[in-house]
Motif scaffolding. Structure first.
Motif, mmCIF file in Angstrom:
data_model
loop_
_atom_site.group_PDB
_atom_site.id
_atom_site.type_symbol
_atom_site.label_atom_id
_atom_site.label_comp_id
_atom_site.label_asym_id
_atom_site.label_seq_id
_atom_site.Cartn_x
_atom_site.Cartn_y
_atom_site.Cartn_z
ATOM 1 N N THR A 151 -4.405 6.010 -10.708
ATOM 2 C CA THR A 151 -3.653 6.796 -10.529
ATOM 3 C C THR A 151 -3.478 6.217 -8.304
ATOM 4 O O THR A 151 -4.501 5.542 -8.400
ATOM 5 C CB THR A 151 -4.824 7.934 -10.211
ATOM 6 O OG1 THR A 151 -4.980 8.523 -11.194
ATOM 7 C CG2 THR A 151 -4.341 9.013 -9.007
ATOM 8 N N LYS A 152 -2.605 6.549 -8.048
ATOM 9 C CA LYS A 152 -2.180 5.533 -7.247
ATOM 10 C C LYS A 152 -1.986 6.899 -6.250
ATOM 11 O O LYS A 152 -1.306 7.737 -6.546
ATOM 12 C CB LYS A 152 -0.885 4.358 -6.942
ATOM 13 C CG LYS A 152 -0.745 3.524 -8.049
ATOM 14 C CD LYS A 152 -2.434 2.524 -7.350
ATOM 15 C CE LYS A 152 -2.742 1.275 -8.041
ATOM 16 N NZ LYS A 152 -3.964 0.352 -7.353
ATOM 17 N N THR A 153 -2.652 6.766 -5.015
ATOM 18 C CA THR A 153 -1.862 8.328 -3.968
ATOM 19 C C THR A 153 -2.247 7.381 -2.141
ATOM 20 O O THR A 153 -2.366 6.125 -2.318
ATOM 21 C CB THR A 153 -3.645 8.911 -3.533
ATOM 22 O OG1 THR A 153 -4.940 8.524 -3.223
ATOM 23 C CG2 THR A 153 -3.430 10.026 -5.050
ATOM 24 N N ASP A 213 -2.885 5.314 0.406
ATOM 25 C CA ASP A 213 -3.456 3.742 1.026
ATOM 26 C C ASP A 213 -3.493 3.111 -0.247
ATOM 27 O O ASP A 213 -4.673 2.323 -0.224
ATOM 28 C CB ASP A 213 -4.372 4.529 1.628
ATOM 29 C CG ASP A 213 -5.158 3.352 3.302
ATOM 30 O OD1 ASP A 213 -4.282 2.351 3.326
ATOM 31 O OD2 ASP A 213 -6.320 3.027 2.981
ATOM 32 N N SER A 214 -3.226 3.174 -1.095
ATOM 33 C CA SER A 214 -4.023 2.600 -3.134
ATOM 34 C C SER A 214 -2.859 1.103 -2.742
ATOM 35 O O SER A 214 -2.254 1.327 -1.756
ATOM 36 C CB SER A 214 -3.627 3.587 -3.958
ATOM 37 O OG SER A 214 -4.026 5.179 -3.712
ATOM 38 N N GLN A 215 -3.621 0.724 -2.845
ATOM 39 C CA GLN A 215 -3.261 -0.621 -3.487
ATOM 40 C C GLN A 215 -2.090 -0.911 -4.543
ATOM 41 O O GLN A 215 -3.009 -0.109 -5.734
ATOM 42 C CB GLN A 215 -3.943 -1.709 -3.091
ATOM 43 C CG GLN A 215 -4.765 -2.669 -1.971
ATOM 44 C CD GLN A 215 -5.159 -3.696 -2.217
ATOM 45 O OE1 GLN A 215 -6.456 -3.867 -2.941
ATOM 46 N NE2 GLN A 215 -5.091 -4.606 -1.295
ATOM 47 N N GLU A 243 2.685 10.504 -5.111
ATOM 48 C CA GLU A 243 0.943 10.131 -5.494
ATOM 49 C C GLU A 243 2.035 9.930 -6.676
ATOM 50 O O GLU A 243 2.637 10.930 -7.704
ATOM 51 C CB GLU A 243 0.196 11.685 -5.574
ATOM 52 C CG GLU A 243 -1.046 11.333 -6.270
ATOM 53 C CD GLU A 243 -2.371 12.629 -5.969
ATOM 54 O OE1 GLU A 243 -2.479 12.304 -7.134
ATOM 55 O OE2 GLU A 243 -1.168 13.047 -5.516
ATOM 56 N N VAL A 256 0.948 -0.654 0.193
ATOM 57 C CA VAL A 256 -0.282 -0.065 0.507
ATOM 58 C C VAL A 256 0.929 0.867 -0.070
ATOM 59 O O VAL A 256 2.067 1.283 0.414
ATOM 60 C CB VAL A 256 -0.845 0.103 1.648
ATOM 61 C CG1 VAL A 256 -1.765 -1.306 0.959
ATOM 62 C CG2 VAL A 256 -0.490 -0.490 2.805
ATOM 63 N N SER A 309 -9.354 -9.410 -5.795
ATOM 64 C CA SER A 309 -8.979 -9.134 -5.685
ATOM 65 C C SER A 309 -9.226 -9.002 -3.610
ATOM 66 O O SER A 309 -9.324 -9.080 -2.754
ATOM 67 C CB SER A 309 -10.234 -7.101 -4.712
ATOM 68 O OG SER A 309 -11.187 -8.139 -5.184
ATOM 69 N N THR A 361 1.279 7.411 -10.929
ATOM 70 C CA THR A 361 -0.104 6.885 -11.861
ATOM 71 C C THR A 361 0.695 5.257 -12.459
ATOM 72 O O THR A 361 2.088 4.783 -11.936
ATOM 73 C CB THR A 361 -0.479 7.228 -13.327
ATOM 74 O OG1 THR A 361 0.679 7.714 -14.108
ATOM 75 C CG2 THR A 361 -1.534 8.380 -12.688
#
Length: 663
Positions: free
Chosen positions: A217-219, A221-223, A201, A196, A579, A203
């Motif tokens: 897009t990954k910020t 707490d994104s997996q 931040e 995580v 998931s 992509t």
């Protein structure tokens, strides 16, 4: 010419940087040599076949000139030896190791038989076309397995581990990374771990896992997943799984497993291949004896026709009818985010008459939110919210997370210490806080614990929420209900369309859930399933799958949780959401990497197309064999023509199977 100058101490002892550079250059050279050798060996069978063809052509030219005789025969022998090397080796090894006859033995005998009666040219043509066909088969199999090779090459070998003390990043092998470690991922690098995002931040291109070309897009707490490609931003990731347990490594293992397994049709073909070859040899023996003895054919013509029979009756095309199609379908599925653990599952998939879905995380998003709550006046609301938040904070269940998030916002009190907690599977949890015994779970849990009392005016509140498709979780302390939370999980955006398409295809859709009847009915109506089964515990889900199998025959089960694993195992085909939990993924036969339900439709289409193409191949290949045998009996098929018809049909069924490489 002068003497060489003596080297200085520095020149005699290269620096560590020079040594490292030398090692790098040496490593690069070795790697290049390995790649070159691998490329040459990959096409060696084709090179041998073409070289055999060159000697065949040279022998034919020699036969037409003054060099006819021993020179031509020598060239033909070279064509036999070089062109037929790989196929002869394959046939003899199978005969010695497995003690089983195969099509290669038939070809060898036919070529030797042609040479015996002086048909060197025809025998060499047979060897050349047969070896060329075999080389093309090898090439097409390598082509269909290209996706797996690409996957393995994409797996990162190293990661930038952040030192906890200094905060500096150092490069280490990914296999040494542990859960909880922090990894720096720079722009353009492949993500080396599952984890995580805790800082940064960016992509990420996840096409390797999901087939989706648009970067995600990954910020915070994104997996993120092993094997995907980071964009222009930098990020720090906390590792949640060891390399061996990562989704990418599991994907590689599943594809390898799928490519090594045989579907029932292929197993049947391989089972009858030996007896079929024996039957052909018996037919050849009769072909030599009967026409010569009873039909007044000449011995040379009779023997020649027997050799043609050896060729045209060979089941090469039949044997190649299944595996190229299967491997192509598995590769196409893997490219589009569908992993299949074996060919038999893909073959059986389109034969299912019903498909059962778990609700939470499958038909719904699995990210529920508390929409309403109601409390008694037995205790202060702050105290209830704080205690419930403390208990639910101990669980990873989606409903528990939703309640924790809601209660944490509703109270300003510090969360109390939970002394003991016990998960009651299928019902809820019970915990001890100070001297109080807390229970959180379904109404069935309350009744099971002999807790039945709550205000009468809650009935209307409860009924209205259930009609809206909301799940209700009750909170009780010391045998008294003190609160209830209404939770709603939204339907997946692709669920309705997928269910409609499945119903159009004649597949019955059923939802199995542990929710109350009213909640289940509401969700079922909104999603559009044909039928639903409510208030099902994990063991009851298994019983329901058994009942559905009796009613519909073949049944698919789709789920994502630990409690779905027994039902996934019991169904004819189990499908897990990517998931979902590791247990569900390990138990299932198919995995939807991006958890997109519409990939079920892709899988069903692939299964139907594959089964249709396999049937086409089998009918075509057997028809060609029958026609060539009849033509040979009426003396209308020469040995070269028989070889072209036989090997041509083999190549055609392989190419037909490779059509499945296209989505």
């Amino acid at each position: 010419m002068g003497l060489p100058k003596p080297r200085t101490q520095e020149a005699q002892q290269p620096s560590s940087n020079k040594q490292a550079k030398a090692k790098t250059n040496q490593s690069t050279f070795i790697k290049c040599c390995h790649v070159a050798a691998t490329g040459a060996s990959k096409h060696r069978e084709l090179l041998f076949a073409l070289l055999g063809g060159i000697f065949l052509l040279a022998g034919y030219i020699a036969e037409q000139t003054a060099l006819a005789g021993s020179s031509a025969i020598t060239l033909y022998l070279l064509s036999y030896a070089i062109g037929g090397y790989y196929k002869t080796k394959e046939g003899v090894l199978d005969l010695v190791k497995d003690r089983s006859l195969n099509v290669e033995i038939l070809m060898i005998l036919a070529a030797i038989g042609a040479a015996y009666i002086g048909y060197w040219n025809e025998g060499a043509i047979l060897i050349f076309i047969f070896s060329l066909s075999g080389a093309m088969e090898t090439y097409t199999f390598q082509k269909s397995e290209k996706d797996l090779s690409a996957l393995i090459e994409m797996a990162p070998a190293e990661a930038n581990l952040i030192d906890e003390k200094t905060g500096n990043a150092r490069t280490v092998p990914v296999d040494t990374i542990e859960v909880g470690d922090r990894v720096l991922i720079r722009p353009g690098e492949r993500v080396p771990v599952d984890g995580v995002v805790i800082n940064g931040e960016t992509t990420v291109d996840e096409a390797a896992l999901t087939g989706e070309a648009v970067p995600v897009t990954k910020t915070y707490d994104s997996q993120v997943f092993n094997g995907t490609i980071n964009g222009k931003g930098s990020m720090t990731v906390e590792v949640t799984k060891k390399n061996a347990d990562s989704l990418f490594q599991k994907m590689i293992q599943l594809v390898q497993q799928a490519k090594s397994e045989r579907p029932p049709t292929q197993l049947w073909i391989e089972k009858i291949e030996g007896p079929y070859v024996i039957t052909v040899l018996m037919m050849v023996a009769l072909m030599i004896v009967i026409p010569y003895t009873f039909l007044n054919w000449g011995f040379e013509e009779t023997f020649y026709r027997a050799m043609v029979l050896l060729v045209v009756a060979s089941p090469c095309a039949v044997v190649a009818s299944v595996m190229p199609a299967l491997l192509s379908a598995i590769s196409t599925g893997a490219r589009n985010g569908v992993l299949m653990k074996g060919g038999m599952y893909l073959e059986q998939l389109s034969k299912a008459n019903a498909i059962a879905f778990d609700k939470t995380g499958t038909i719904t998003k699995g990210q529920p939110e508390v929409t309403d709550s109601i409390l008694t006046d037995k205790r202060a609301s702050d105290e209830i919210f704080a205690a419930v938040a403390a208990v639910e904070h101990q669980s990873n269940h989606p409903l528990a997370k939703a309640i924790f998030k809601f209660c944490q916002k509703e109270t300003e009190k510090q969360l109390p210490e939970v002394l003991t907690i016990e998960d009651v599977t299928g019902y809820g949890v019970q915990a001890e806080i100070a001297s109080d015994k807390w229970l959180l779970g379904s109404i069935a849990f309350m009744k099971r614990s002999n807790i039945v009392g709550y205000p009468s005016d809650w009935k209307a509140w409860e009924r209205n929420r259930q009609e809206e498709g909301k799940t209700i979780v009750y909170a009780a302390v010391n045998d008294e209900v003190v609160g209830a939370f209404a939770i709603k999980d939204q339907i997946r955006k692709d669920a309705k369309e997928t269910l409609r398409e499945l119903q159009k295809a004649g597949v019955k859709t059923i939802m199995i859930t542990g929710d109350h009847e009213a909640t289940a009915a509401s969700i079922a109506k909104e999603a559009g399933v044909d039928d639903w089964i409510s208030e099902s515990l994990p063991e009851q889900k298994v019983e329901e799958v058994v009942r559905l199998k009796k009613k519909y025959g073949s049944v698919i089960m789709v789920g994502d949780g630990v409690n779905d694993a027994p039902a996934l195992a019991k169904a004819d085909i189990g499908i897990a959401m990517g998931s979902g939990t590791d247990v569900a993924i390990d138990t299932a036969d198919l995995v939807l990497m991006k958890s997109e339900l519409d990939k079920i439709r892709l899988s069903l289409r692939l299964s139907k197309r594959m089964n249709r193409i396999v049937k086409q191949n089998l009918v075509f290949s057997m028809s060609v064999i029958v026609l060539l045998i009849i033509g040979n009996f009426f003396q209308q098929v020469s040995l070269p023509l028989g070889v072209i018809g036989h090997e041509g049909s083999t190549i055609l069924v392989i190419l037909n199977g490779l059509r499945l490489l296209k989505t």
